[in-house]
Design a protein around this motif. Structure first.
Motif, PDB file in Angstrom:
ATOM      1  N   LEU A   3       7.947  12.130   1.958  1.00 26.02           N
ATOM      2  CA  LEU A   3       6.800  11.237   1.727  1.00 26.02           C
ATOM      3  C   LEU A   3       7.140   9.818   2.202  1.00 26.02           C
ATOM      4  O   LEU A   3       6.309   9.150   2.831  1.00 26.02           O
ATOM      5  CB  LEU A   3       6.457  11.245   0.231  1.00 26.02           C
ATOM      6  N   ILE A   4       8.382   9.407   1.915  1.00 29.27           N
ATOM      7  CA  ILE A   4       8.817   8.064   2.348  1.00 29.27           C
ATOM      8  C   ILE A   4       8.772   7.976   3.877  1.00 29.27           C
ATOM      9  O   ILE A   4       8.198   7.044   4.441  1.00 29.27           O
ATOM     10  CB  ILE A   4      10.241   7.751   1.804  1.00 29.27           C
ATOM     11  N   MET A  35       0.843  -1.222   0.000  1.00 30.46           N
ATOM     12  CA  MET A  35       0.000   0.000   0.000  1.00 30.46           C
ATOM     13  C   MET A  35       0.877   1.272   0.000  1.00 30.46           C
ATOM     14  O   MET A  35       0.663   2.189  -0.792  1.00 30.46           O
ATOM     15  CB  MET A  35      -0.906  -0.030   1.251  1.00 30.46           C
ATOM     16  N   GLY A  36       1.852   1.246   0.913  1.00 31.52           N
ATOM     17  CA  GLY A  36       2.775   2.388   1.034  1.00 31.52           C
ATOM     18  C   GLY A  36       3.518   2.634  -0.258  1.00 31.52           C
ATOM     19  O   GLY A  36       3.661   3.774  -0.710  1.00 31.52           O
ATOM     20  N   ILE A  37       3.972   1.528  -0.869  1.00 34.09           N
ATOM     21  CA  ILE A  37       4.711   1.624  -2.133  1.00 34.09           C
ATOM     22  C   ILE A  37       3.831   2.252  -3.207  1.00 34.09           C
ATOM     23  O   ILE A  37       4.269   3.106  -3.979  1.00 34.09           O
ATOM     24  CB  ILE A  37       5.203   0.218  -2.581  1.00 34.09           C
ATOM     25  N   ILE A  63      10.409  16.357  -1.377  1.00 32.49           N
ATOM     26  CA  ILE A  63       9.027  15.843  -1.306  1.00 32.49           C
ATOM     27  C   ILE A  63       9.055  14.310  -1.193  1.00 32.49           C
ATOM     28  O   ILE A  63       8.405  13.728  -0.335  1.00 32.49           O
ATOM     29  CB  ILE A  63       8.196  16.294  -2.531  1.00 32.49           C
ATOM     30  N   ILE A  64       9.857  13.676  -2.063  1.00 31.94           N
ATOM     31  CA  ILE A  64       9.900  12.206  -2.074  1.00 31.94           C
ATOM     32  C   ILE A  64      10.465  11.672  -0.749  1.00 31.94           C
ATOM     33  O   ILE A  64       9.897  10.759  -0.136  1.00 31.94           O
ATOM     34  CB  ILE A  64      10.712  11.687  -3.294  1.00 31.94           C
ATOM     35  N   LEU A  92       3.974  14.027  -9.160  1.00 31.65           N
ATOM     36  CA  LEU A  92       5.006  15.059  -9.205  1.00 31.65           C
ATOM     37  C   LEU A  92       5.598  15.170 -10.612  1.00 31.65           C
ATOM     38  O   LEU A  92       5.785  16.272 -11.144  1.00 31.65           O
ATOM     39  CB  LEU A  92       6.106  14.704  -8.201  1.00 31.65           C
ATOM     40  N   PHE A 114       9.727  23.538  -5.696  1.00 36.66           N
ATOM     41  CA  PHE A 114       9.405  22.972  -7.009  1.00 36.66           C
ATOM     42  C   PHE A 114       8.751  24.026  -7.919  1.00 36.66           C
ATOM     43  O   PHE A 114       9.190  24.251  -9.046  1.00 36.66           O
ATOM     44  CB  PHE A 114       8.467  21.786  -6.770  1.00 36.66           C
ATOM     45  N   LEU A 146       5.161   8.012   5.137  1.00 38.90           N
ATOM     46  CA  LEU A 146       4.465   6.733   4.937  1.00 38.90           C
ATOM     47  C   LEU A 146       5.005   5.668   5.893  1.00 38.90           C
ATOM     48  O   LEU A 146       4.249   4.832   6.392  1.00 38.90           O
ATOM     49  CB  LEU A 146       4.613   6.277   3.480  1.00 38.90           C
ATOM     50  N   CYS A 187      11.818  18.203  -5.544  1.00 39.39           N
ATOM     51  CA  CYS A 187      11.335  16.837  -5.809  1.00 39.39           C
ATOM     52  C   CYS A 187      11.929  15.867  -4.796  1.00 39.39           C
ATOM     53  O   CYS A 187      11.212  15.041  -4.216  1.00 39.39           O
ATOM     54  CB  CYS A 187      11.742  16.394  -7.214  1.00 39.39           C
ATOM     55  N   ILE A 191       1.214   4.275  -2.795  1.00 36.32           N
ATOM     56  CA  ILE A 191       1.025   5.715  -2.514  1.00 36.32           C
ATOM     57  C   ILE A 191       2.274   6.496  -2.925  1.00 36.32           C
ATOM     58  O   ILE A 191       2.192   7.540  -3.567  1.00 36.32           O
ATOM     59  CB  ILE A 191       0.682   5.956  -1.020  1.00 36.32           C
ATOM     60  N   LEU A 192       3.444   5.932  -2.564  1.00 32.28           N
ATOM     61  CA  LEU A 192       4.710   6.597  -2.904  1.00 32.28           C
ATOM     62  C   LEU A 192       4.864   6.716  -4.419  1.00 32.28           C
ATOM     63  O   LEU A 192       5.211   7.778  -4.954  1.00 32.28           O
ATOM     64  CB  LEU A 192       5.891   5.804  -2.321  1.00 32.28           C
ATOM     65  N   LEU A 199       3.045   2.302   6.685  1.00 35.64           N
ATOM     66  CA  LEU A 199       2.807   1.776   5.330  1.00 35.64           C
ATOM     67  C   LEU A 199       4.114   1.378   4.634  1.00 35.64           C
ATOM     68  O   LEU A 199       4.086   0.759   3.579  1.00 35.64           O
ATOM     69  CB  LEU A 199       2.063   2.822   4.494  1.00 35.64           C
ATOM     70  N   LEU A 200       5.232   1.769   5.207  1.00 39.31           N
ATOM     71  CA  LEU A 200       6.547   1.388   4.666  1.00 39.31           C
ATOM     72  C   LEU A 200       7.409   0.898   5.833  1.00 39.31           C
ATOM     73  O   LEU A 200       7.092   1.190   6.992  1.00 39.31           O
ATOM     74  CB  LEU A 200       7.207   2.584   3.976  1.00 39.31           C
ATOM     75  N   ILE A 229       5.052  10.134  -6.600  1.00 37.44           N
ATOM     76  CA  ILE A 229       6.144  10.467  -7.526  1.00 37.44           C
ATOM     77  C   ILE A 229       5.587  10.711  -8.922  1.00 37.44           C
ATOM     78  O   ILE A 229       5.969  11.668  -9.605  1.00 37.44           O
ATOM     79  CB  ILE A 229       7.214   9.349  -7.528  1.00 37.44           C
TER      80      ILE A 229
END
Lengths: 191, 331
Positions: free
Chosen positions: B308-309, A1-3, B304-305, A13, B55, B312, B301, A5-6, B317-318, A10
């Protein structure tokens, strides 16, 4: 799920970035295109001003240059041709004729000391010369604008958007051969 | 006014989104009873917003770079009204000396900072800053044009920096003095809006209105104007007065003709916001904007990434190993 969303994050973006990039290229093309029209219009403004000065110049000269009717008529004729010109190439040709006729007039005027000393004539000559220089500068600017446009529409990735917009290379302002040649000056002295 | 409302709308929207996200996170944290989670979420969401700003701001820098590249350089003699690019030498309109170094210049900017220490780290706090607002000229081989540097984006290399230590023994304080300036005859680049410095017709109308108002207040003069000695001043009489005042205004203008080059100015416009003054070459400026835009877009970018990681991972979730331990940075 997390993957997922990530990944979606991306992807979002990247999509936003791509859209913004394409929009900026589109805007750029529009901008360079508008620049050409604006720079051409800016030349026309000065040409109109020069055109308006000519009758005044002819009027001043008439009193002194009784024996140069042909030279003065050439200017009036060139001015009329300039007024009738519609397309850029026609305008360029008519403009070359007018510039040549004016050069002849100023050269011939050297032979009339009284005219040369006339304040109105000096003022008009300076004004027309100044306008001619300004026109030459603005033509250079126009050619620069065209060069930028022609380069942009051939560059990747702008070429794809330019094809969609059906943009084709624009013609530069080329000095007609007549203007490159020195005007022929004839002195017609009364016998 | 409209712009202010739009700005307020965006601020409110961002605050609402931010607070609703924090609310969600707080609920989650309450369940897990872990203060670190709230702390982490606040950092991550905050930095995601910073990343988004970077960005989008990067794209505005890219637009500037392209705009500079797409506008050909005008000769000053033939410059047209509107957005124009000029290159030439800086010339003084009136004598000017920079504030810190007293150098002869056409423009200066200064910054005075005080060092503030917090434990082992230290930072510089601005005490005073400012810049000159005097008009100056840009001159090329065809003529010269007035430059109004107010609100310009000035791109200059550092010209002077000096660090001074004040006080004795344990009570020392460090001050930093920095200055940037453009000296006369330096090659400069200006991209801005060429406009009339004043509208002659409008200013004449204003003068006329002022004179007429004065006249209306002066009853003695009004009596004199009433040529036919009727009860009222007729329209014809009033027109004559207006014409006389107009002629007087023209006469005054002719007595003090303005310098021709001072008729127009290159400055910041209300429509086109871009206004750059620099002593770098056009190539260097576009390179700077290009680098800035690439760094901002890719930096944004990555931020943000990365956030976000971590976000999550914090939400479960990760894998947990991807969580950024923010508390560690404060120890």
């Amino acid at each position: 799920m997390g993957i997922i969303i990530l990944f979606l994050g991306i992807l979002l973006l990247v999509v936003i970035g791509l859209v913004l990039y394409l929009v900026s290229i589109y805007n750029q093309l529009i901008h360079v295109r508008v620049n050409i029209d604006k720079s051409w219009a800016n030349i026309e403004v000065l040409e109109k001003q020069r055109y308006d000065e000519i009758p005044k110049l002819v009027k001043v000269c008439e009193g002194y240059m009784k024996y140069e009717r042909e030279t003065l008529e050439k200017i009036t004729l060139a001015r009329t041709r300039f007024l009738e010109a519609k397309t850029p190439s026609e305008i360029a040709r008519a403009d070359a004729g007018l510039a040549g006729a004016l050069k002849t007039l100023f050269a011939v005027a050297e032979n009339y000391p009284e005219l040369k000393a006339n304040e109105n004539f000096i003022q008009l000559q300076n004004r027309i010369s100044y306008l001619e220089n300004q026109i030459a500068d603005r033509r250079e600017f126009y050619n620069d604008s065209v060069a930028i446009f022609n380069t942009r529409i051939k560059q990747i990735p702008a070429v794809f958007i330019a094809n969609i917009l059906k943009y084709t290379p624009k013609e530069m302002f080329k000095v007609p051969e007549v203007e490159k040649v020195s005007p022929e000056i004839k002195f017609e002295f009364p016998k | 006014m409209k712009k202010a409302i739009t700005n307020k709308f965006w601020v409110v929207l961002v605050v609402m989104v931010f607070s609703s996200i924090i609310d969600c996170c707080l609920c989650n944290a309450a369940v897990e009873e872990d203060g670190d989670i709230i702390f982490g979420y606040i950092h991550e969401i905050g930095l995601i917003l910073v990343g988004l700003f970077m960005f989008f701001y990067g794209f505005t820098q890219y637009r500037k770079k392209r705009l500079i590249e797409n506008i050909p350089t005008s000769k000053i003699r033939a410059v047209a009204m509107g957005l124009s690019e000029l290159k030439g030498k800086a010339k003084q309109k009136s004598p000017l000396r920079s504030l810190l170094t007293h150098k002869d210049c056409v423009y200066y900017r200064f910054l005075i900072e005080k060092e503030e220490r917090r434990g082992r780290s230290s930072s510089w706090k601005t005490v005073s800053e400012g810049s000159s607002t005097d008009y100056f000229y840009i001159e090329d081989e065809t003529g010269r044009l007035l430059v109004d540097p107010l609100d310009a984006e000035i791109i200059l290399p550092l010209d002077y920096q000096y660090i001074d230590t004040i006080g004795k023994f344990l009570f020392t304080k460090r001050m930093r003095y920095t200055e940037w300036y453009i000296q006369p005859d330096e090659d400069i680049y200006v991209l801005g809006t060429v406009k009339k410095i004043k509208d002659d017709i409008l200013s004449r109308k204003k003068k006329l209105r002022k004179q007429l108002r004065k006249l209306k207040e002066d009853k003695e003069k009004l009596k004199k104007l009433n040529i036919d000695k009727s009860s009222q001043i007729s329209i014809e009489e009033w027109d004559k007065v207006e014409e006389t005042i107009k002629q007087e205004i023209f006469g005054e203008e002719l007595k003090q003709p303005p310098e021709p080059e001072d008729d127009i100015v290159i400055a910041k416009s209300d429509i086109e916001k871009i206004f750059i003054i620099s002593d770098h070459s056009e190539k260097e400026i576009t390179k700077k904007f290009g680098m800035k835009s690439v760094l901002l877009i890719f930096g944004g970018c990555c931020l943000i990434i990365g956030m976000l990681i971590s976000l999550l991972a914090r939400a479960g979730l990760l894998p947990e190993g991807l969580i950024i331990p923010w508390r560690k940075f404060y120890r």
